[in-house]
Design an enzyme around this catalytic site. Sequence first.
Site, PDB file in Angstrom:
ATOM      1  N   HIS A  17      -9.881 -21.136 -25.680  1.00 61.45           N
ATOM      2  CA  HIS A  17     -10.025 -19.935 -24.848  1.00 61.45           C
ATOM      3  C   HIS A  17     -10.334 -18.714 -25.703  1.00 61.45           C
ATOM      4  CE1 HIS A  17      -6.984 -22.282 -22.259  1.00 61.45           C
ATOM      5  NE2 HIS A  17      -8.185 -22.478 -21.766  1.00 61.45           N
ATOM      6  N   LYS A  41       0.253 -26.956 -10.192  1.00 62.69           N
ATOM      7  CA  LYS A  41       0.509 -27.630 -11.465  1.00 62.69           C
ATOM      8  C   LYS A  41       1.876 -27.209 -12.008  1.00 62.69           C
ATOM      9  CE  LYS A  41      -4.334 -27.567 -13.008  1.00 62.69           C
ATOM     10  NZ  LYS A  41      -5.238 -26.832 -13.907  1.00 62.69           N
ATOM     11  N   ARG A  94     -17.006 -27.472 -22.359  1.00 63.61           N
ATOM     12  CA  ARG A  94     -16.794 -28.417 -23.452  1.00 63.61           C
ATOM     13  C   ARG A  94     -17.684 -29.643 -23.335  1.00 63.61           C
ATOM     14  NH1 ARG A  94     -10.566 -28.560 -22.192  1.00 63.61           N
ATOM     15  NH2 ARG A  94     -11.652 -28.629 -20.208  1.00 63.61           N
ATOM     16  N   SER A 131      -5.704 -27.199 -22.453  1.00 62.43           N
ATOM     17  CA  SER A 131      -4.329 -26.775 -22.210  1.00 62.43           C
ATOM     18  C   SER A 131      -3.457 -27.955 -21.769  1.00 62.43           C
ATOM     19  CB  SER A 131      -4.291 -25.688 -21.129  1.00 62.43           C
ATOM     20  OG  SER A 131      -4.767 -24.466 -21.642  1.00 62.43           O
TER      21      SER A 131
END
Lengths: 160, 160, 160, 160, 160, 160
Positions: A17, A41, A94, A131
């Site tokens: 990030h 989450k 990514r 993460s």
Amino acid sequence: MTTALCPGSFDPPTNGHIDVIRRTARFADRIVVGVVGNPSKRAMFTPERRVELFDAVIAGWTDNDVHIEVIAHDGLVVDLVESHDIDVIVKGLRGTIDFENEQRMAHMNSTMVEVETLFLPTSPEVSFISSSLVREIATLGGSVDHLVPPPVRQAIGETR
Amino acid sequence: MTTALCPGSFDPPTNGHIDVIRRTARFADRIVVGVVGNPSKRAMFTPERRVELFDAVIAGWTDNDVHIEVIAHDGLVVDLVESHDIDVIVKGLRGTIDFENEQRMAHMNSTMVEVETLFLPTSPEVSFISSSLVREIATLGGSVDHLVPPPVRQAIGETR
Amino acid sequence: MTTALCPGSFDPPTNGHIDVIRRTARFADRIVVGVVGNPSKRAMFTPERRVELFDAVIAGWTDNDVHIEVIAHDGLVVDLVESHDIDVIVKGLRGTIDFENEQRMAHMNSTMVEVETLFLPTSPEVSFISSSLVREIATLGGSVDHLVPPPVRQAIGETR
Amino acid sequence: MTTALCPGSFDPPTNGHIDVIRRTARFADRIVVGVVGNPSKRAMFTPERRVELFDAVIAGWTDNDVHIEVIAHDGLVVDLVESHDIDVIVKGLRGTIDFENEQRMAHMNSTMVEVETLFLPTSPEVSFISSSLVREIATLGGSVDHLVPPPVRQAIGETR
Amino acid sequence: MTTALCPGSFDPPTNGHIDVIRRTARFADRIVVGVVGNPSKRAMFTPERRVELFDAVIAGWTDNDVHIEVIAHDGLVVDLVESHDIDVIVKGLRGTIDFENEQRMAHMNSTMVEVETLFLPTSPEVSFISSSLVREIATLGGSVDHLVPPPVRQAIGETR
Amino acid sequence: MTTALCPGSFDPPTNGHIDVIRRTARFADRIVVGVVGNPSKRAMFTPERRVELFDAVIAGWTDNDVHIEVIAHDGLVVDLVESHDIDVIVKGLRGTIDFENEQRMAHMNSTMVEVETLFLPTSPEVSFISSSLVREIATLGGSVDHLVPPPVRQAIGETR
């Protein structure tokens, strides 16, 4: 003047990030980092704590001359676009899974508000960091020191 | 002020390319469209003709207040970055194949010059258009009227 | 004892190829690097020259205790498997396009000879390098110094 | 001597997993199958039961001369690497989604311990099998006889 | 006569689902829309309500001459194949993630019953719509009017 | 009655192509196999010879009750749609690269003529076969016996 929004759940903020925000600072004049709480989450840190961690990281940047504001937000990303005069949304990519998910989200957002989403390919050396893997490794007692910036490293250490 | 470079072979310019340039005009103050000649491909139009076609398309934009310069270039894209004071390179992405190829190119370019490459997901309604399919269809006598802007449409018609 | 075959056209050998071979040396006892000439592509170096370049690179590895043999070959990769007592074929993967192409090739090869193909994900910092982009950049006069090992760097310099 | 680690949740072991282990036995001298319990997923079998099922499957291999040890583990995969003298981690790849996820995991693991992750493309005839689909089909009363080895087949039958 | 099954959880039905069904009506003589309840997901509407919504949408098609039956089903999709004399299963594909997941499901299904699964690429203008994003946007108070057909729009409005 | 068009260059026809045509015969009443000559590729067989090979393969199907017509065509695929009363185009998909290329082509075709393109995921056991790899292997003297149907096998043998 270009204002960029970098949205994400950032739980926790990673070197990936940070890479995207630093590189956004090369072409934007002002950056809003929107920490979006994801209630579905299981969180490692509260959105407020993530904002504090980002602020601590950015405070350490001596070479930064771009105004960066970090805020917690619990609604739609497009609401931030209007309330914070955002010109562009910036997201790191990514790989192809990221691309397809973010492409869909970008088109969804553009049906609600007039905004362009720009994608930055993450730098190769941080392209594998996520993460969720950081949370998983930290939970199982592994070291994530090389994956997150120092303030996050320390905060994870304190949770143990 | 942000100057964006939109590089490509644009043989011919399609509605997909136009979509990317128009949307780049929403966040850039100045745009350089770099028509890169690819000597290894059999061309439909010379780079100079492609520049003319782009100019004709842009001349028709009555609502455009961004300075757009179209140039032919036969070297590396990164050479344009330095000679034209480029801040960001902008490329459209249609799918995952585009993403992987452009990601590679972006990283390659960033080893040669300090520049960020931003990706714009192409608008859904033009996401399937490619210059190579346009060339193939045109060569076989099919209609590409709905795939390219009017000046290109006319230029293709004249080649028959 | 495990003998690994690393096949490729390697025109020219890049830091990405070197990464795969060095990492293969961590689990294989003997490595055969098979330089496969691809007659359909315009070559930068002859297969024999590529073998020399590889040999020069490997000669510089002071910490290497694995036997590495570099050979030129102009037939099927599976022929090398039989003639050189190969246990496994090793290929680097940079992304999903590589994966799909190499997966297909691996299955094709396994219909001709009993051999497993193992894939190594290329190291992030070299994951964007390709021989074809190196050739293209070098041809257009750009620097590829950071993309290829020193002997290749020098050989490319001599072609100018 | 090469020791390979085949990690996974294996809930339940499928013909796809068996394919990867059997093929790993062609180039490794010793295999550790690490059954990693995933507490966040609703399990069909306990990790201990999965170990028993694997043991039952392997006991039936009359042509196997590789030492295969199956163990349950509830920490990081990299912990197994150190405690069990692992040379390489081996994972099967069915498609591009697997590739991207496993590539990320491999790079993450290599930041924690010095180990290479090798990918084996799953054999075409079992490339579509996943434990999660097996669980879903079995739960809804469908037959998974052709998707799992006999001991697993029997164990699923007993749960009904 | 060709009978096509369009299965899905359709929670809620979107313009993307409608696109697939309308285009299936161009080559099938009879369509069964199978609303499969997914107990593991938090639902926006009950399967019965989703059936009603589909029926309301289809009732508005004045140009439809294909018999379309919408049913709720809480077992395996392949059970519908046998009970409803299905010739082909039809699924829409938005991108490569969909493709890999559906390809796997199609092969799984073909091991249980003899049926072909046909994929339709979703129309570009609805290719970014997903039920999960519609649920998320609606929950956060955003407008989904342009993403779902009128009866669904109204039903979502009533839940507020 | 449903008429399906299976277009391709089929140079040479492989077991993968045969798989798609046989499975199309399960839901179509009539099939047109369109052998499209691709002048830019170096051909193994002329389009006329490929038609003969297909005819020889189909003549051997004793269980076939679908009318299959094989024709050579050197224009646009969409021209065949109109001239042969085609209802649907059917293409096999091996992986995500195929998917993206064919999705693009399908959308391109649908701008020229009103026709749906249906995708069939190729059967796992032939999912790795491609005509280009068959040509390459055959040229280098390898065996392709297990990759192509008997008449093609024989024709390739005669070219040596």
